[in-house]
Design a protein around this motif. Structure first.
Motif, PDB file in Angstrom:
ATOM      1  N   GLN A 103      21.995  30.224 -88.292  1.00 51.37           N
ATOM      2  CA  GLN A 103      22.695  32.241 -87.618  1.00 51.37           C
ATOM      3  C   GLN A 103      24.296  32.330 -87.837  1.00 51.37           C
ATOM      4  N   ARG A 104      24.522  33.476 -87.606  1.00 55.62           N
ATOM      5  CA  ARG A 104      26.100  33.975 -87.945  1.00 55.62           C
ATOM      6  C   ARG A 104      26.108  35.101 -86.765  1.00 55.62           C
ATOM      7  N   ARG A 105      27.070  35.156 -86.765  1.00 53.39           N
ATOM      8  CA  ARG A 105      27.543  35.290 -85.462  1.00 53.39           C
ATOM      9  C   ARG A 105      29.262  36.248 -85.824  1.00 53.39           C
ATOM     10  N   TRP A 106      29.687  37.037 -85.723  1.00 51.16           N
ATOM     11  CA  TRP A 106      31.057  37.599 -86.124  1.00 51.16           C
ATOM     12  C   TRP A 106      31.828  37.731 -84.949  1.00 51.16           C
ATOM     13  N   VAL A 107      33.106  37.514 -84.657  1.00 47.82           N
ATOM     14  CA  VAL A 107      33.757  37.779 -83.341  1.00 47.82           C
ATOM     15  C   VAL A 107      34.297  39.091 -83.719  1.00 47.82           C
ATOM     16  N   GLN A 108      33.988  40.290 -82.721  1.00 46.17           N
ATOM     17  CA  GLN A 108      34.103  41.890 -83.204  1.00 46.17           C
ATOM     18  C   GLN A 108      34.547  42.203 -81.771  1.00 46.17           C
ATOM     19  N   ALA A 109      35.623  43.610 -81.923  1.00 48.42           N
ATOM     20  CA  ALA A 109      36.597  43.932 -80.489  1.00 48.42           C
ATOM     21  C   ALA A 109      35.595  45.697 -80.479  1.00 48.42           C
ATOM     22  N   ASN A 110      34.652  46.111 -81.072  1.00 49.53           N
ATOM     23  CA  ASN A 110      34.159  46.731 -81.351  1.00 49.53           C
ATOM     24  C   ASN A 110      33.751  47.259 -80.041  1.00 49.53           C
ATOM     25  N   SER A 111      33.549  48.927 -79.384  1.00 44.80           N
ATOM     26  CA  SER A 111      32.731  49.216 -78.428  1.00 44.80           C
ATOM     27  C   SER A 111      31.312  50.275 -79.257  1.00 44.80           C
ATOM     28  N   SER A 112      30.485  50.070 -78.895  1.00 44.62           N
ATOM     29  CA  SER A 112      28.732  50.473 -79.051  1.00 44.62           C
ATOM     30  C   SER A 112      29.134  51.747 -78.867  1.00 44.62           C
ATOM     31  N   TYR A 113      29.354  51.647 -77.839  1.00 42.14           N
ATOM     32  CA  TYR A 113      29.681  53.728 -77.081  1.00 42.14           C
ATOM     33  C   TYR A 113      30.440  53.103 -75.236  1.00 42.14           C
ATOM     34  N   LEU A 114      31.769  54.058 -75.481  1.00 51.02           N
ATOM     35  CA  LEU A 114      31.866  53.841 -74.213  1.00 51.02           C
ATOM     36  C   LEU A 114      32.297  52.502 -73.704  1.00 51.02           C
ATOM     37  N   GLY A 115      32.411  51.319 -73.970  1.00 47.59           N
ATOM     38  CA  GLY A 115      32.445  50.628 -73.856  1.00 47.59           C
ATOM     39  C   GLY A 115      32.502  48.333 -74.497  1.00 47.59           C
ATOM     40  N   ASN A 116      33.336  48.052 -73.469  1.00 44.76           N
ATOM     41  CA  ASN A 116      32.617  46.349 -74.667  1.00 44.76           C
ATOM     42  C   ASN A 116      33.173  44.925 -73.557  1.00 44.76           C
ATOM     43  N   VAL A 117      32.811  44.331 -74.066  1.00 44.72           N
ATOM     44  CA  VAL A 117      32.950  43.034 -73.764  1.00 44.72           C
ATOM     45  C   VAL A 117      33.442  42.028 -73.972  1.00 44.72           C
ATOM     46  N   LEU A 118      34.545  41.581 -73.347  1.00 42.55           N
ATOM     47  CA  LEU A 118      35.201  40.270 -73.795  1.00 42.55           C
ATOM     48  C   LEU A 118      35.004  38.846 -73.338  1.00 42.55           C
ATOM     49  N   GLY A 119      34.076  38.212 -73.637  1.00 41.48           N
ATOM     50  CA  GLY A 119      33.753  37.180 -74.119  1.00 41.48           C
ATOM     51  C   GLY A 119      33.401  36.164 -75.008  1.00 41.48           C
ATOM     52  N   PRO A 120      32.533  35.131 -74.450  1.00 44.91           N
ATOM     53  CA  PRO A 120      32.329  34.684 -75.801  1.00 44.91           C
ATOM     54  C   PRO A 120      31.145  34.640 -77.373  1.00 44.91           C
ATOM     55  N   LEU A 121      30.786  34.417 -77.904  1.00 42.72           N
ATOM     56  CA  LEU A 121      29.742  34.547 -78.809  1.00 42.72           C
ATOM     57  C   LEU A 121      28.335  33.745 -78.222  1.00 42.72           C
ATOM     58  N   HIS A 122      27.336  34.086 -77.848  1.00 44.08           N
ATOM     59  CA  HIS A 122      26.130  32.999 -77.492  1.00 44.08           C
ATOM     60  C   HIS A 122      24.622  33.369 -79.106  1.00 44.08           C
ATOM     61  N   PHE A 123      24.694  31.984 -78.423  1.00 49.99           N
ATOM     62  CA  PHE A 123      23.961  31.916 -79.626  1.00 49.99           C
ATOM     63  C   PHE A 123      22.193  30.922 -79.294  1.00 49.99           C
ATOM     64  N   GLY A 124      20.749  31.267 -79.109  1.00 52.80           N
ATOM     65  CA  GLY A 124      19.577  31.313 -78.939  1.00 52.80           C
ATOM     66  C   GLY A 124      19.008  30.396 -80.135  1.00 52.80           C
ATOM     67  N   LEU A 125      19.149  29.031 -79.212  1.00 54.05           N
ATOM     68  CA  LEU A 125      18.301  28.530 -80.002  1.00 54.05           C
ATOM     69  C   LEU A 125      17.177  27.837 -80.120  1.00 54.05           C
ATOM     70  N   GLY A 126      15.856  28.672 -79.429  1.00 55.91           N
ATOM     71  CA  GLY A 126      14.764  28.367 -79.034  1.00 55.91           C
ATOM     72  C   GLY A 126      14.402  26.452 -78.983  1.00 55.91           C
ATOM     73  N   ALA A 127      14.031  26.074 -79.919  1.00 54.35           N
ATOM     74  CA  ALA A 127      13.401  25.212 -79.903  1.00 54.35           C
ATOM     75  C   ALA A 127      14.021  23.852 -81.295  1.00 54.35           C
ATOM     76  N   ALA A 128      14.708  24.416 -81.405  1.00 45.87           N
ATOM     77  CA  ALA A 128      15.725  24.236 -82.793  1.00 45.87           C
ATOM     78  C   ALA A 128      17.011  23.289 -82.302  1.00 45.87           C
ATOM     79  N   ARG A 129      17.213  22.257 -82.932  1.00 48.26           N
ATOM     80  CA  ARG A 129      18.717  21.478 -82.711  1.00 48.26           C
ATOM     81  C   ARG A 129      19.871  22.242 -83.455  1.00 48.26           C
ATOM     82  N   PRO A 130      20.670  21.871 -83.073  1.00 49.33           N
ATOM     83  CA  PRO A 130      21.598  22.659 -83.499  1.00 49.33           C
ATOM     84  C   PRO A 130      22.496  21.301 -84.155  1.00 49.33           C
ATOM     85  N   LEU A 131      22.763  21.306 -85.358  1.00 49.69           N
ATOM     86  CA  LEU A 131      23.937  20.616 -85.930  1.00 49.69           C
ATOM     87  C   LEU A 131      25.529  20.657 -86.538  1.00 49.69           C
ATOM     88  N   ARG A 132      25.921  21.966 -86.508  1.00 58.03           N
ATOM     89  CA  ARG A 132      27.112  22.017 -87.296  1.00 58.03           C
ATOM     90  C   ARG A 132      27.603  23.197 -86.643  1.00 58.03           C
TER      91      ARG A 132
END
Length: 537
Positions: free
Chosen positions: A476-505
């Motif tokens: 899975q890839r995420r980009w650290v962005q400071a973009n506004s989809s429309y009129l606002g944004n969130v300043l916070g960490p990235l989020h990854f859902g795992l389902g039943a997978a086991r994270p490795l690295r």
């Protein structure tokens, strides 16, 4: 002017509220639960007015921004609400859907907001975009829930345009264009006067003072009908490119050269013949580059104006750079967004792929004397339901009602943010002429998650970095962005859902070309990664 500059926080409202959060759904079904708040419900987005009284006639229906950040550093996310003809508001969150309200400065004709640490002091600041003179406001965060307004002194007021009643600033996006450790800004503008200036590109001097470099950077001919913008490295050359979603067939994309921008809308094939409002850059096909989703209108062609023959909905462009990109919204199930505005990208059910919430709705405050024929094409959009495009494999489908997300007010900004610190992303929604609503996301109990803060030398989100998570089920890839989809944004960490997978690295590719990689042994955790030699609390 000094009196206006000295306006900081006025008062903290005596009223507050609190709520409890729900446990993950053991039955394995995602659902959204509205969390009513007397404090939020009492905060109207605009002062009642008529079209003839509006300082920016014809544009008042575009407003309704919202931002989220932990402004006071207490570990719980807060909300900022710009308002039209009323004082902007802060809502201090308690991490359990309870809020306390604070007015922030005097009333203004505000459209949107943007949150980031612009002066590099370690605290998130707040920029509010203006529809009318005297201009934008910049509230510098002093800590202790105190702010000081410094827009004129920092070059952010920007009273440009032929009509001071209609400055037209909308959304804000940011990138480190010079790779010098600070955030530069692009402010989109919508102005009915076709001879008015385009959006503005502002260079940060490193201390939160800005110079207008729009013309020198080659963006002087960017659209003046800009609703939102997004920075991202579309051509993977190490320089940020700029997408501007524009109204009346004026969406454009500009390639960053390191010293400026070049309009490559046609050769890259990322543009629109329709009305573009909200925008997202993400990677739905998982091939490692950024694709572009732009909200539009799907409906009667009469509402599109004389320059566009059809209203053919949202557009999803699959990145084909350096060749032309292809439109894939229909095959991915994203074409029908009705009258679309802002979006939020989130893995709502923590199953390992990202879903999309899209706001909808439109109302035109027509002056007296208009005919039924003029109003009729707009009426079907007045109670548009919010959309939740849930992903299933290579296709999205609207599952809002099935998941309990029901909202027919005129939505504008959508934010995905963990409001109760339980590891899934909740929703904060703003409305034109309405209020803010929050919805708790109740994800399936068996699906894991990770929150990843990729921080720079100032211990703030490292905008421009790419974070790759390797699991035993894939990447899975995420980009650290400071973009506004429309009129606002969130300043916070990235989020990854795992389902039943086991994270490795986890691997972070930093803007300077270096990388940091760490092993991960389990999910349901919060991790912080920094460049070599940097330590953050």
């Amino acid at each position: 002017m000094r009196a206006r500059l000295a306006a900081a926080m006025l008062f903290v409202a005596a009223c507050g509220d609190a709520a409890t959060t729900e446990a993950p759904d053991a039955a394995g079904s995602l659902r959204f639960v509205q969390r009513p708040s007397p404090v939020l419900a009492a905060a109207q987005q605009w002062a009642p007015t008529t079209l003839s009284e509006a300082p920016c006639q014809g544009n008042i229906m575009d407003t309704g921004g919202l931002c989220a950040a932990d402004f006071d550093g207490d570990g719980s996310m807060d909300l900022a609400m710009p308002r039209l003809g009323l004082p902007p508001l802060l809502f201090w969150g308690d991490g359990a859907f309870g809020w306390k309200q604070q007015e922030l400065g005097p009333e203004m004709e505000a459209a949107g907001c943007f949150v980031a640490d612009l002066d590099r002091d370690g605290r998130p600041d707040l920029l509010l975009t203006a529809m009318a003179a005297p201009g934008n406001r910049f509230y510098r965060n002093l800590g202790g829930r105190s702010f000081f307004e410094e827009a004129p002194a920092r070059g952010l007021e920007l009273a440009v345009g032929q009509d001071p009643r209609c400055l037209g600033f909308r959304s804000v996006s940011a990138a480190d264009l010079g790779h010098d450790g600070d955030l530069d800004l692009y402010l989109s503008r919508w102005d009915v006067n076709e001879d008015s200036p385009a959006g503005r590109l502002l260079e940060n001097d490193g201390s939160g003072h800005f110079a207008d470099i729009t013309e020198a950077a080659g963006l002087g001919r960017a659209t003046h009908f800009g609703y939102s913008s997004a920075f991202g490295d579309l051509d993977r050359d190490g320089s940020a490119d700029l997408l501007v979603a524009g109204d009346f067939s004026t969406t454009q994309v500009f390639a960053g050269t390191g010293s400026g921008f070049v309009n490559l809308s046609r050769p890259w094939g990322i543009g629109t013949r329709e009305n573009g409002m909200g925008s997202l850059l993400f990677d739905p096909d998982g091939d490692g580059d950024l694709d572009a989703l732009i909200t539009g209108i799907l409906g009667d062609p009469l509402v599109c104006g004389p320059n566009a023959p059809l209203c053919d909905g949202n557009r999803l462009y699959r990145n084909g750079i350096p060749g032309p990109s292809s439109r894939i919204e229909a095959e991915w199930g994203l074409a029908d967004g009705s009258w679309g505005w802002g979006m939020a990208l989130l893995d709502a059910d923590n199953d390992g792929d990202e879903d999309i919430v899209q706001t909808t709705g439109y109302f035109t405050p027509f002056p007296d004397g208009v005919t039924e024929e003029l109003i009729a094409p707009y009426l079907p959009f007045e109670q548009d339901p919010i959309l939740f495009f849930e992903r299933d494999g290579q296709r999205f489908s609207d599952q809002a009602a099935a998941r309990g997300l029901v909202d027919t007010a005129e939505g504008r900004t959508a934010l995905a943010v963990d409001l109760d610190n339980d590891g899934d992303l909740d929703l904060a929604l703003s409305h034109n002429r309405g209020t803010v609503e929050v919805w708790e996301t109740v994800a399936p109990a068996g699906n894991g998650w990770l929150e990843v803060a990729a921080l720079d030398a100032d211990c703030q989100p490292a905008v421009g970095a790419t974070v790759t998570l390797e699991t035993d089920g894939g990447l899975q890839r995420r980009w650290v962005q400071a973009n506004s989809s429309y009129l606002g944004n969130v300043l916070g960490p990235l989020h990854f859902g795992l389902g039943a997978a086991r994270p490795l690295r986890l691997t972070v590719s930093w803007l300077d070309g270096t990388s940091t990689s760490v092993g991960v042994s389990s999910g349901n955790d919060r991790l912080t990664l920094t460049p070599a030699g940097i330590s953050c609390p």
